[in-house]
Design an enzyme around this catalytic site. Sequence first.
Site, short mmCIF file in Angstrom:
data_model
loop_
_atom_site.label_atom_id
_atom_site.label_comp_id
_atom_site.label_asym_id
_atom_site.label_seq_id
_atom_site.Cartn_x
_atom_site.Cartn_y
_atom_site.Cartn_z
N GLU A 1 5.31 -30.82 14.33
CA GLU A 1 6.22 -31.79 13.42
C GLU A 1 5.64 -33.28 13.46
O GLU A 1 5.53 -33.72 14.33
CB GLU A 1 7.65 -31.65 14.33
CG GLU A 1 8.89 -32.31 13.59
CD GLU A 1 10.21 -32.34 14.16
OE1 GLU A 1 10.24 -32.03 15.18
OE2 GLU A 1 11.19 -32.51 13.38
N LYS B 1 14.02 -29.86 6.72
CA LYS B 1 14.83 -29.47 7.75
C LYS B 1 16.24 -29.38 7.58
O LYS B 1 16.67 -30.51 7.17
CB LYS B 1 14.28 -30.44 8.79
CG LYS B 1 14.89 -30.24 10.28
CD LYS B 1 14.37 -31.36 11.14
CE LYS B 1 14.83 -31.06 12.64
NZ LYS B 1 13.99 -32.11 13.42
N CYS C 1 11.86 -27.65 14.30
CA CYS C 1 12.35 -28.42 15.72
C CYS C 1 14.00 -28.00 16.17
O CYS C 1 14.34 -26.81 16.39
CB CYS C 1 12.15 -29.77 15.66
SG CYS C 1 12.27 -30.56 17.38
#
Lengths: 296, 296
Positions: free
Chosen positions: A45, A118, A155
Amino acid sequence: MKKNSIKVGLIQQASSHNTGENLDRIIPEIKRLASMGAELITLQELHNSIYFCQAEDPSIFDLAETIPGESTEILSRVAANNKVVIVSSLFEKRAPGLYHNTAVVFDSDGSIAGKYRKMHIPDDPAYYEKFYFTQGDIGFEPIQTSVGKLGILVCWDQWYPEAARLMALKGAEILIYPTAIGWEHTDAEEEKARQYDAWFTIQRGHAIANGLPLVAINRCGFEPDWTGNTKGITFWGQSFVCGPQGEILFKADSTSSNGFLVEISKNRTEEVRRMWPFFRDRRIDAYGEITKRYID
Amino acid sequence: MKKNSIKVGLIQQASSHNTGENLDRIIPEIKRLASMGAELITLQELHNSIYFCQAEDPSIFDLAETIPGESTEILSRVAANNKVVIVSSLFEKRAPGLYHNTAVVFDSDGSIAGKYRKMHIPDDPAYYEKFYFTQGDIGFEPIQTSVGKLGILVCWDQWYPEAARLMALKGAEILIYPTAIGWEHTDAEEEKARQYDAWFTIQRGHAIANGLPLVAINRCGFEPDWTGNTKGITFWGQSFVCGPQGEILFKADSTSSNGFLVEISKNRTEEVRRMWPFFRDRRIDAYGEITKRYID
């Protein structure tokens, strides 16, 4: 004959402030892994910078870039030159005041195969992502590439079974999590061990629940908090790959700044789902309330 | 001052064909655990009999009983006499030709606090449950008791993150899985290890995703297939308790036919959910398609 495995490269690195420096570390690793046979290369990331969300600093928005933009042009060339699919993770500037944490996937011909913004954005001490990132609006859509349909999640998405499930229901053949997670120095050792183990375990759980292989690529190295607010984060590395029963195929250590090559069977999903046909028995008639915040 | 822990008993046993015999093993263990301070006692799936789903045999339906019925009367008295909450698992006869795999919860005064009818029904070699059990129609509803709100799920439900999530969204304070799972003898040792580890891992994953403690009670012992169709199942025991970060609080071995007492903190959920506020960030606007069988 249909090829039944795929060679995946994972690049786990310690990163610096300097984008050029980071790319100078990443690109030779991509080249090296491709020369060893990697067909798909996964990056951690926000690999072009430090994990800047340790503090809220408006000047950081200068790091963001458009998609397509400078980094996608560079990575597109790298993908085409090395004939590999690349999963990258960029700080996307979409409009003034509108930024995303965005994974961009390049196909092996250099074209942009798709992007994922995300969806779940954290905000807790030293991970102030809600300041920087607007939550994704593309949804949970796997990205079709020449090596298969990739379910990219990023994440904090790791903690949400819904995200992995939706990717699987939409035909993802592999789950891929670029991530930046580590230990804050004030936590006790037992707490650190629990945090790492929870992270490792829940992702293996997603692989099992969905009968899919899973790749998690985490950064390593210590990054100080430049505002002096916290004592910095030691990113715990330990990137890993597991198969569709959660079985560990590869696990990096916590400090190696390196690229790794792992072969994943593409037949195992079919085999495992025949044995454990979880999708057959889902009670879709009874799941409706999952779209509620809380049921009280 | 609010009590912040709960003592939970787990009874992992090898079972026989004879209901009386099984109850004669269970009841003294309940008494013993209650005398040691247990406030909640959890029994394994279908504890009154062998795991009869190894084969499809119409005469087996004779084992089923109504709820309330003979077993609930016995267990109700045991709960009241020992002032403990009991989670039992019975073969419910609801109507001629309509049977369920049903967990019945008794409060410490002997009343029936509620029941849960297994929602996900497996059917794979040696686990022919679809022959015996109609899928549950009560939904995923936690059961309120004097020791808290219990999210009871049964065996195959273990593989479904949706089930645990819905229990958590409805306020369950602890997830409890009575189960009967083991190894079929034709599987290779590595396959057996992967199966067990997947079972252990995915449940810890549910605890983590929902910030809840979790209790899994599994039977042990070898049970032959009385029809001679398979080589029988060795139930793998290893009942366990984990906390809301998936941290292991207790794990039985694979063969001990025994009762165990474990103390669970009730504060940890609040602590862990403050640190990792997953519920805050769920993208309920984007989960709607989870109610689809597949998205193609």
